[in-house]
Design a protein around this motif. Structure first.
Motif, PDB file in Angstrom:
ATOM      1  N   LEU A 173       0.827  -1.210   0.000  1.00 35.56           N
ATOM      2  CA  LEU A 173       0.000   0.000   0.000  1.00 35.56           C
ATOM      3  C   LEU A 173       0.859   1.256   0.000  1.00 35.56           C
ATOM      4  O   LEU A 173       0.549   2.230  -0.699  1.00 35.56           O
ATOM      5  N   TRP A 174       1.969   1.262   0.768  1.00 33.43           N
ATOM      6  CA  TRP A 174       2.848   2.430   0.789  1.00 33.43           C
ATOM      7  C   TRP A 174       3.476   2.660  -0.589  1.00 33.43           C
ATOM      8  O   TRP A 174       3.689   3.807  -0.998  1.00 33.43           O
ATOM      9  N   VAL A 175       3.766   1.572  -1.306  1.00 34.07           N
ATOM     10  CA  VAL A 175       4.291   1.719  -2.676  1.00 34.07           C
ATOM     11  C   VAL A 175       3.273   2.440  -3.542  1.00 34.07           C
ATOM     12  O   VAL A 175       3.601   3.395  -4.263  1.00 34.07           O
ATOM     13  N   VAL A 176       2.013   1.998  -3.472  1.00 36.10           N
ATOM     14  CA  VAL A 176       0.933   2.623  -4.251  1.00 36.10           C
ATOM     15  C   VAL A 176       0.769   4.093  -3.864  1.00 36.10           C
ATOM     16  O   VAL A 176       0.673   4.981  -4.724  1.00 36.10           O
ATOM     17  N   ILE A 177       0.754   4.356  -2.550  1.00 36.84           N
ATOM     18  CA  ILE A 177       0.589   5.723  -2.041  1.00 36.84           C
ATOM     19  C   ILE A 177       1.709   6.632  -2.536  1.00 36.84           C
ATOM     20  O   ILE A 177       1.469   7.763  -2.977  1.00 36.84           O
ATOM     21  N   ASN A 178       2.936   6.134  -2.476  1.00 33.88           N
ATOM     22  CA  ASN A 178       4.087   6.954  -2.872  1.00 33.88           C
ATOM     23  C   ASN A 178       4.109   7.223  -4.371  1.00 33.88           C
ATOM     24  O   ASN A 178       4.491   8.321  -4.807  1.00 33.88           O
ATOM     25  N   VAL A 179       3.700   6.247  -5.182  1.00 37.79           N
ATOM     26  CA  VAL A 179       3.629   6.461  -6.635  1.00 37.79           C
ATOM     27  C   VAL A 179       2.623   7.574  -6.937  1.00 37.79           C
ATOM     28  O   VAL A 179       2.908   8.491  -7.730  1.00 37.79           O
ATOM     29  N   ILE A 180       1.448   7.504  -6.308  1.00 41.32           N
ATOM     30  CA  ILE A 180       0.431   8.537  -6.515  1.00 41.32           C
ATOM     31  C   ILE A 180       0.938   9.893  -6.027  1.00 41.32           C
ATOM     32  O   ILE A 180       0.758  10.919  -6.690  1.00 41.32           O
ATOM     33  N   SER A 181       1.598   9.897  -4.863  1.00 41.52           N
ATOM     34  CA  SER A 181       2.089  11.144  -4.274  1.00 41.52           C
ATOM     35  C   SER A 181       3.104  11.836  -5.178  1.00 41.52           C
ATOM     36  O   SER A 181       3.058  13.056  -5.351  1.00 41.52           O
ATOM     37  N   VAL A 182       4.019  11.060  -5.746  1.00 46.00           N
ATOM     38  CA  VAL A 182       5.022  11.638  -6.644  1.00 46.00           C
ATOM     39  C   VAL A 182       4.342  12.356  -7.803  1.00 46.00           C
ATOM     40  O   VAL A 182       4.687  13.496  -8.151  1.00 46.00           O
ATOM     41  N   GLY A 183       3.334  11.716  -8.404  1.00 45.93           N
ATOM     42  CA  GLY A 183       2.636  12.315  -9.530  1.00 45.93           C
ATOM     43  C   GLY A 183       1.830  13.542  -9.154  1.00 45.93           C
ATOM     44  O   GLY A 183       1.882  14.569  -9.842  1.00 45.93           O
ATOM     45  N   VAL A 184       1.089  13.454  -8.027  1.00 42.63           N
ATOM     46  CA  VAL A 184       0.237  14.564  -7.599  1.00 42.63           C
ATOM     47  C   VAL A 184       1.061  15.784  -7.222  1.00 42.63           C
ATOM     48  O   VAL A 184       0.770  16.910  -7.650  1.00 42.63           O
ATOM     49  N   TYR A 185       2.128  15.576  -6.433  1.00 41.61           N
ATOM     50  CA  TYR A 185       2.943  16.710  -5.998  1.00 41.61           C
ATOM     51  C   TYR A 185       3.692  17.341  -7.173  1.00 41.61           C
ATOM     52  O   TYR A 185       3.860  18.561  -7.220  1.00 41.61           O
TER      53      TYR A 185
END
Length: 241
Positions: free
Chosen positions: A186-198
């Motif tokens: 889940l943290w992998v998924v969260i971090n991938v999304i975070s990189v794109g959003v930020y």
């Protein structure tokens, strides 16, 4: 107390139009990275680093009036205390400490269904939800003598992705306190999304930070999968004996 101010600049980062990183953000980020790295190594001290990280980030969010994120840090603070307790408390059944393992099929199904429903609901109601959280946080802080005026909140820029990150962060933190391997996925998924959003929002420093966290989460997934496999093999061997 000036050290805790977001205006106390540590370094100016030449990204985009420039980014002034404060001392409190720098220290909070370092402890956050230490927390995740130690957790990937199954070291209990990660919760000590985590408590410092969420405390400093709560102070930051208070200063920039992101009250919803401030309340999320309060959840993480409590979760870190519980995780520290759970990781060090002997199992009441066999006297051993909590072991790294996978979720059972039933728990995985329940977790998945609850997460999907929560993400859908938060995507729909994210603006009034965080407006309510901000109002609660403001009223609570004002009750302690502050004089904060809540500004109108702009609509969420990425409601689905924001809801996904928020819900999965809560779920992942809970799973980590119980040493389930799935927390790292889940943290992998969260971090991938975070990189794109930020990156899309032009906050490049945070995008880089989450890219680093992504690699740590990938390593955590690898290490915990191996540990869970080893623990399962030991349990099977003991069952035979």
């Amino acid at each position: 107390m000036s050290w805790f101010s977001i205006n106390n600049t540590f370094v100016n980062i030449p990204l985009g139009s420039g980014y002034a990183m404060s001392w409190i953000e720098m220290v909070g980020t370092v402890f956050g990275l230490l927390c995740i790295w130690c957790a990937s190594k199954e070291k209990t001290i990660n919760y000590f680093f985590g408590l410092i990280n969420v405390t400093l980030f709560a102070i930051i969010f208070y200063q920039i009036q992101l009250y919803g994120l401030l309340i999320l840090q309060l959840f993480f603070f409590v979760a870190n205390i519980y995780g520290w307790y759970a990781w060090t408390r002997p199992n009441t059944i066999d006297g051993e400490s909590l072991q790294v393992r996978w979720l059972s099929k039933q728990k995985l199904l329940i977790t998945g269904v609850v997460s999907i429903v929560a993400i859908c609901l938060m995507t729909i109601f994210i603006d009034p939800f965080f407006a309510a959280l901000a109002k609660i946080a403001t009223n609570t802080l004002n009750a302690f003598g502050n004089d904060i005026v809540l500004k109108p909140l702009d609509p969420d820029a990425f409601p689905f992705w924001d809801a996904t990150m928020t819900v999965l962060s809560v779920v992942a933190q809970i799973l980590m306190t119980r040493k389930y391997v799935e927390n790292w996925i889940l943290w992998v998924v969260i971090n991938v999304i975070s990189v794109g959003v930020y990156a899309a929002q032009g906050v490049y420093a945070m995008s880089i930070e989450y890219a680093i966290l992504l690699f740590i989460a990938l390593n955590g997934t690898r290490v915990w999968m191996a540990t869970a496999k080893s623990n399962q093999a030991k349990s099977s061997k003991q069952a035979v004996l």
